[in-house]
Design a protein around this motif. Sequence first.
Motif, mmCIF file in Angstrom:
data_model
loop_
_atom_site.group_PDB
_atom_site.id
_atom_site.type_symbol
_atom_site.label_atom_id
_atom_site.label_comp_id
_atom_site.label_asym_id
_atom_site.label_seq_id
_atom_site.Cartn_x
_atom_site.Cartn_y
_atom_site.Cartn_z
ATOM 1 N N THR A 3 23.557 37.076 8.801
ATOM 2 C CA THR A 3 24.310 38.226 9.952
ATOM 3 C C THR A 3 25.609 38.070 9.087
ATOM 4 O OG1 THR A 3 24.409 37.173 11.428
ATOM 5 C CG2 THR A 3 23.243 38.898 11.538
ATOM 6 N N ALA A 4 26.732 38.993 8.811
ATOM 7 C CA ALA A 4 28.131 38.522 8.032
ATOM 8 C C ALA A 4 28.831 38.848 9.446
ATOM 9 C CB ALA A 4 28.791 39.861 7.682
ATOM 10 N N LEU A 5 29.864 37.448 9.415
ATOM 11 C CA LEU A 5 30.749 37.034 10.055
ATOM 12 C C LEU A 5 31.507 38.261 10.365
ATOM 13 C CD1 LEU A 5 30.989 33.159 10.746
ATOM 14 C CD2 LEU A 5 29.087 34.872 11.884
ATOM 15 N N PRO A 6 32.744 38.688 11.264
ATOM 16 C CA PRO A 6 33.538 39.683 11.460
ATOM 17 C C PRO A 6 34.792 39.118 10.636
ATOM 18 C CG PRO A 6 33.351 38.528 13.995
ATOM 19 C CD PRO A 6 32.444 38.460 12.889
#
Length: 186
Positions: A3-6
């Motif tokens: 998952t991509a971090l904000p």
Amino acid sequence: MMTALPPPPPQWVLDLAATPTTKPKISSIPDPPGFTTAKQQRGASAKTPQRKPPTQEEMETLKVKKAWEVAIAPAKQLPMNAIGMYMSGSSLQIFSIMMVFMLFKTPITAVLNIQRTFLPFETPNTSGRLIQVKLVFLATNCAALALGIWKVNQMGLLPTTRSDWLAWEEPRTNLELAVPGLGIGI
């Protein structure tokens, strides 16, 4: 699965959230005249002498001055009322009728409440000087009533001509009657 971090917030958001740091006052610019800090105010308040209370004579003089201000207040409203009356026209419309009503109502209620108006300024020593003030107040309110009478006359509501009183005038009685064609008077 990853998952991509904000992304991190911008710097201005971080600056707004942080507590401000106090900057030491090292400036070559002097404070403006009259500016005092809280520390200077605490020290200065102990040094400044308290103002002495006014004497009875000063209070009475001040009351008479305030009474004069109240007395000439209706005169200060006269030019604006006159402009309003002139601008409203001379026809019978709800706007002009309401303006005339208020022009009559305000001075009449002021004159009826003259004692209550000047009661705060009344003392045993100022009662003699307030008679003149009350007379000026009465005169300025009469001037406002005169303005109202002028406006009512401009609107044609005052009976100022002979034709306004025809209902109370007796019809003419003829002393002679001429009959055409007979050549004789009866």
